[in-house]
Motif scaffolding. Structure first.
Motif, PDB file in Angstrom:
ATOM      1  N   LYS A 109       0.833  -1.207   0.000  1.00  0.00           N
ATOM      2  CA  LYS A 109       0.000   0.000   0.000  1.00  0.00           C
ATOM      3  C   LYS A 109       0.869   1.260   0.000  1.00  0.00           C
ATOM      4  N   THR A 110       1.910   1.253   0.828  1.00  0.00           N
ATOM      5  CA  THR A 110       2.778   2.427   0.929  1.00  0.00           C
ATOM      6  C   THR A 110       3.521   2.679  -0.373  1.00  0.00           C
ATOM      7  N   LEU A 111       4.041   1.632  -0.972  1.00  0.00           N
ATOM      8  CA  LEU A 111       4.777   1.795  -2.227  1.00  0.00           C
ATOM      9  C   LEU A 111       3.849   2.194  -3.369  1.00  0.00           C
ATOM     10  N   MET A 112       2.661   1.633  -3.408  1.00  0.00           N
ATOM     11  CA  MET A 112       1.717   1.977  -4.473  1.00  0.00           C
ATOM     12  C   MET A 112       1.148   3.388  -4.301  1.00  0.00           C
ATOM     13  N   ALA A 113       1.273   3.933  -3.081  1.00  0.00           N
ATOM     14  CA  ALA A 113       0.820   5.310  -2.846  1.00  0.00           C
ATOM     15  C   ALA A 113       1.864   6.335  -3.284  1.00  0.00           C
ATOM     16  N   GLY A 114       2.996   5.861  -3.784  1.00  0.00           N
ATOM     17  CA  GLY A 114       3.987   6.779  -4.326  1.00  0.00           C
ATOM     18  C   GLY A 114       5.356   6.714  -3.698  1.00  0.00           C
ATOM     19  N   ALA A 115       5.529   5.930  -2.629  1.00  0.00           N
ATOM     20  CA  ALA A 115       6.847   5.823  -2.003  1.00  0.00           C
ATOM     21  C   ALA A 115       7.771   4.966  -2.857  1.00  0.00           C
ATOM     22  N   ASP A 116       9.053   5.257  -2.806  1.00  0.00           N
ATOM     23  CA  ASP A 116      10.048   4.441  -3.491  1.00  0.00           C
ATOM     24  C   ASP A 116      10.679   3.425  -2.547  1.00  0.00           C
ATOM     25  N   ALA A 117      10.620   3.706  -1.240  1.00  0.00           N
ATOM     26  CA  ALA A 117      11.139   2.785  -0.234  1.00  0.00           C
ATOM     27  C   ALA A 117      10.394   3.032   1.065  1.00  0.00           C
ATOM     28  N   SER A 118      10.335   2.006   1.912  1.00  0.00           N
ATOM     29  CA  SER A 118       9.561   2.129   3.145  1.00  0.00           C
ATOM     30  C   SER A 118      10.113   1.207   4.222  1.00  0.00           C
ATOM     31  N   VAL A 119       9.966   1.610   5.458  1.00  0.00           N
ATOM     32  CA  VAL A 119      10.168   0.722   6.597  1.00  0.00           C
ATOM     33  C   VAL A 119       8.915   0.765   7.446  1.00  0.00           C
ATOM     34  N   GLY A 120       8.694  -0.298   8.203  1.00  0.00           N
ATOM     35  CA  GLY A 120       7.530  -0.369   9.062  1.00  0.00           C
ATOM     36  C   GLY A 120       7.899  -0.243  10.527  1.00  0.00           C
ATOM     37  N   HIS A 121       6.945  -0.535  11.377  1.00  0.00           N
ATOM     38  CA  HIS A 121       7.121  -0.443  12.823  1.00  0.00           C
ATOM     39  C   HIS A 121       7.641  -1.777  13.370  1.00  0.00           C
ATOM     40  N   MET A 122       8.270  -1.702  14.529  1.00  0.00           N
ATOM     41  CA  MET A 122       8.897  -2.881  15.099  1.00  0.00           C
ATOM     42  C   MET A 122       8.618  -2.975  16.598  1.00  0.00           C
ATOM     43  N   HIS A 123       8.323  -4.186  17.040  1.00  0.00           N
ATOM     44  CA  HIS A 123       8.251  -4.507  18.462  1.00  0.00           C
ATOM     45  C   HIS A 123       9.332  -5.531  18.782  1.00  0.00           C
ATOM     46  N   ILE A 124       9.568  -5.726  20.049  1.00  0.00           N
ATOM     47  CA  ILE A 124      10.439  -6.809  20.491  1.00  0.00           C
ATOM     48  C   ILE A 124       9.587  -8.052  20.690  1.00  0.00           C
ATOM     49  N   ASP A 125      10.031  -9.169  20.122  1.00  0.00           N
ATOM     50  CA  ASP A 125       9.328 -10.429  20.290  1.00  0.00           C
ATOM     51  C   ASP A 125       9.280 -10.797  21.778  1.00  0.00           C
ATOM     52  N   LYS A 126       8.120 -11.299  22.229  1.00  0.00           N
ATOM     53  CA  LYS A 126       7.931 -11.598  23.651  1.00  0.00           C
ATOM     54  C   LYS A 126       8.869 -12.681  24.157  1.00  0.00           C
ATOM     55  N   ARG A 127       9.417 -13.478  23.252  1.00  0.00           N
ATOM     56  CA  ARG A 127      10.355 -14.522  23.669  1.00  0.00           C
ATOM     57  C   ARG A 127      11.762 -13.987  23.901  1.00  0.00           C
ATOM     58  N   SER A 128      11.996 -12.717  23.580  1.00  0.00           N
ATOM     59  CA  SER A 128      13.305 -12.104  23.828  1.00  0.00           C
ATOM     60  C   SER A 128      13.484 -11.856  25.316  1.00  0.00           C
ATOM     61  N   PRO A 129      14.714 -11.919  25.810  1.00  0.00           N
ATOM     62  CA  PRO A 129      14.935 -11.617  27.231  1.00  0.00           C
ATOM     63  C   PRO A 129      14.578 -10.165  27.531  1.00  0.00           C
ATOM     64  N   ARG A 130      14.036  -9.910  28.693  1.00  0.00           N
ATOM     65  CA  ARG A 130      13.696  -8.555  29.098  1.00  0.00           C
ATOM     66  C   ARG A 130      14.915  -7.956  29.786  1.00  0.00           C
ATOM     67  N   ASN A 131      15.545  -6.974  29.155  1.00  0.00           N
ATOM     68  CA  ASN A 131      16.727  -6.344  29.737  1.00  0.00           C
ATOM     69  C   ASN A 131      16.838  -4.917  29.215  1.00  0.00           C
ATOM     70  N   LEU A 132      17.921  -4.254  29.565  1.00  0.00           N
ATOM     71  CA  LEU A 132      18.100  -2.862  29.157  1.00  0.00           C
ATOM     72  C   LEU A 132      18.121  -2.693  27.646  1.00  0.00           C
ATOM     73  N   MET A 133      18.690  -3.671  26.946  1.00  0.00           N
ATOM     74  CA  MET A 133      18.793  -3.557  25.491  1.00  0.00           C
ATOM     75  C   MET A 133      17.435  -3.676  24.824  1.00  0.00           C
ATOM     76  N   THR A 134      16.643  -4.668  25.221  1.00  0.00           N
ATOM     77  CA  THR A 134      15.333  -4.825  24.601  1.00  0.00           C
ATOM     78  C   THR A 134      14.406  -3.678  24.988  1.00  0.00           C
ATOM     79  N   ARG A 135      14.525  -3.208  26.238  1.00  0.00           N
ATOM     80  CA  ARG A 135      13.728  -2.046  26.627  1.00  0.00           C
ATOM     81  C   ARG A 135      14.117  -0.829  25.807  1.00  0.00           C
ATOM     82  N   GLY A 136      15.418  -0.658  25.553  1.00  0.00           N
ATOM     83  CA  GLY A 136      15.888   0.467  24.763  1.00  0.00           C
ATOM     84  C   GLY A 136      15.390   0.430  23.329  1.00  0.00           C
TER      85      GLY A 136
END
Length: 593
Positions: A109-136
């Motif tokens: 949808k984003t590319l067909m709306a006229g973008a040439d490149a796109s990135v989306g949103h990201m979460h940390i997978d729940k199976r990742s350890p909870r620490n300063l890095m994942t919180r950051g």
């Protein structure tokens, strides 16, 4: 789609020795919505963990190509996948990304709306350890999403992640793909920044796709994270040599001249073993999930030290040329015979000669939009200059506008919103000559002819001296007043007298401004790292065209002691202001803006 591109998307996943995590990622890709033919290409970049065999044993609902190569790094692996791709659109995913069901359709949808490149949103997978890095990572992703949604989703260099990147295949090939040399020796990072820089240089439209969501399985040990910061510095040094001006931008973005920046650069010069006991203890605490303030502060410091050690070990950034962007601060364009404020006005004849000099020296006149895009990472032409005019004197309409029109130069007026159509009360009430200011109707006329109308606060107050309520009123109140007057919602604010401190900068951001102008600062050039105190070259009555060009070539800056003094005085003024019922309006002697 056609015979050359039988697939809508080619989904490209590079991987190195992460079989189980990779298989989770592939399973999530297989479960996505794909209303059109797609292919999956996995590039095994020297893995020895059975990833290739495990992939070939899968029965997937889309064509799978497994390409094996010697370990060459992530950038080269992505290029290998792109060479094998037959889709009209490319989607690069890291092997630790578990994607949501509609990720591919959202990118489409984003590319067909006229973008040439796109990135989306990201979460940390729940199976990742909870620490300063994942919180950051979570905090960074959330802040990026909030900021991009406010700005219409226009991406800059610091916003790109090849962990989830879609791009038109023809545009990817137009810029020759990723630079495999950046990560060829195992260096972490840098290929993202390089690619987006070249895309921007080629005029690509880069857009955020907020509903294209992936979940990163983040399993990086703390010690490896510190090494990655050092490797990222190696890549940044290489980029500073490849792209003129990027060294200055990186130095500012990593706050090299801030108090913390100077401290960490000093620590980076120590022998590596000096901090080893501290690092071993802190990384163990981080890996064990400790997230207390002290652990967070020391771990952050260790990563910054590693970064500057990496910069130092590669000989430092190439700072030979800066990004070429300057901001000039004018006030009135008229002859003013007043011993108090006359020095801040420029005669029309001199102003015209200055404009001739800028054009003759090859400067490109830019807009506020251009500057914001530059702060977000878009490269501009060398010798780009933005002309700003504080206070909104009536002489801008009668004298400045015709001269600038002949040069096809846009301008930005920073308005004291309580004085629309009034006079310079902040000076005149203390004995200076009265000078008429532009009215709402005049400002609207100038806005319609291309001028940008921005804020200079409500009453031209000394902001660091104000209590919290008064400060909020000066900042947010001015923004609201100009909007209600039909002059648009300001994105910039120019601090009166050039005065600011940490509290003022923080409240400016919270008030909704995208950037702020100071005057002389501890940074020489506008950059994302100082976007709420952008330096400007102030023009005065005695600024000859030759002097102006010299100032633009070598902008002045305040020293470290002045920076510390400013922040301490601001802190003291802020404390005292809390007990005042009304703000002080004493005249500043060091600057007039």
């Amino acid at each position: 789609m056609d015979a050359t591109h039988p697939f809508r998307f080619s989904i490209i996943v590079p991987t190195y020795n992460r079989r189980e995590i990779l298989l989770d990622s592939v399973a999530s890709i297989a479960a996505t919505d794909r209303p059109w033919p797609c292919e999956l290409i996995v590039v095994i970049d020297g893995s020895q963990d059975g990833s290739a065999e495990a992939l070939r044993a899968l029965d997937l609902p889309l064509p799978l190509t497994v390409v094996e190569q010697e370990n060459q790094g992530a950038a080269a692996a992505r290029n290998t996948g792109a060479l094998a791709a037959r889709g009209e659109l490319l989607l690069f995913l890291d092997d630790d990304m578990v994607v949501e069901k509609d990720l591919i359709t959202e990118h489409e949808k984003t590319l067909m709306a006229g973008a040439d490149a796109s990135v989306g949103h990201m979460h940390i997978d729940k199976r990742s350890p909870r620490n300063l890095m994942t919180r950051g990572v979570e905090r960074w992703a959330a802040q990026r999403r909030a900021r991009l949604e406010k700005s219409g989703g226009k991406l800059g260099m610091s916003d790109f992640l090849t962990g989830q990147l879609s791009v038109r295949a023809d545009y990817f090939r137009k810029v020759a793909g990723f630079d495999g040399g950046i990560t060829a020796d195992g260096t972490f990072g840098g290929e993202d920044t390089d690619l987006v820089y070249r895309l921007l240089q080629n005029g690509a439209k880069l857009q955020f796709s907020a509903k294209a969501i992936s979940h990163q399985r983040y399993v990086v040990p703390a010690a490896k994270s510190i090494r990655q910061w050092e490797q990222a510095a190696h890549a940044d040094v290489a980029l500073s040599h490849k792209h003129p001006g990027m060294g200055t931008m990186l130095y500012a973005n990593y706050a090299g001249d801030s108090v913390i920046g100077r401290l960490t650069r000093t620590l980076a010069a120590l022998p590596a073993g000096v901090l080893k006991p501290v690092q071993e203890r802190v990384t163990k605490r981080v890996d064990n999930g400790r997230m207390d303030t002290a652990t967070d502060a020391v771990f952050t410091m260790l990563r910054r030290v590693a970064y500057w050690r990496g910069v130092r070990s590669r000989g430092g950034y190439d700072m030979a040329s800066d990004a070429g962007v300057r901001v000039v601060a004018y006030h009135g364009v008229e002859q003013v015979d007043d011993p108090r404020i006359g020095q801040y006005s420029v005669a029309p004849e001199l102003f015209e000669k200055q404009m001739d000099a800028l054009s003759g020296a090859g400067y490109t006149f830019i807009t506020g939009n251009d500057l914001l895009e530059h702060l977000d990472g878009r490269p501009l032409k060398p010798r780009s200059v933005l002309l700003t005019f504080d206070d909104a004197y009536e002489s801008l309409l009668t004298h400045a506008a015709p001269i600038m029109a002949r040069h096809q130069a846009p301008g930005m007026i920073c308005v004291v919103s309580d004085e629309l159509g009034g006079y310079n009360s902040w000076d005149a009430d203390s004995g200076a000559v009265k000078m008429p200011l532009l009215s709402t109707e005049q400002l609207d006329h100038m806005r319609r002819t291309g001028w940008e109308i921005e804020s200079h606060t409500r009453r031209h107050a000394h902001l660091p001296q104000l209590n919290p309520a008064a400060l909020a009123d000066e900042l947010a109140g001015s923004r609201d007043e100009l909007d209600r007057a039909g002059l648009g919602t300001p994105r910039f604010i120019a601090f009166p007298f050039g005065e600011h401190d940490r509290r003022v900068r923080s409240q400016t951001r919270k008030a909704g401004y995208s950037a702020a102008f100071a005057l002389l600062t501890d940074g020489a050039y506008p950059a994302n790292g100082n976007r709420y105190a952008l330096p400007r070259v102030e023009v005065q009555r005695d600024t000859t065209p030759e002097k102006l060009l010299r100032q633009l070539d070598a902008p002045g800056r305040i020293g470290r002691g002045d920076t510390l003094r400013r922040e301490l005085m601001g802190l003291a003024s802020g404390v005292l202001a809390r007990v005042r019922r009304t703000p002080e309006h004493s005249h500043s002697v060091h600057s007039h803006s």
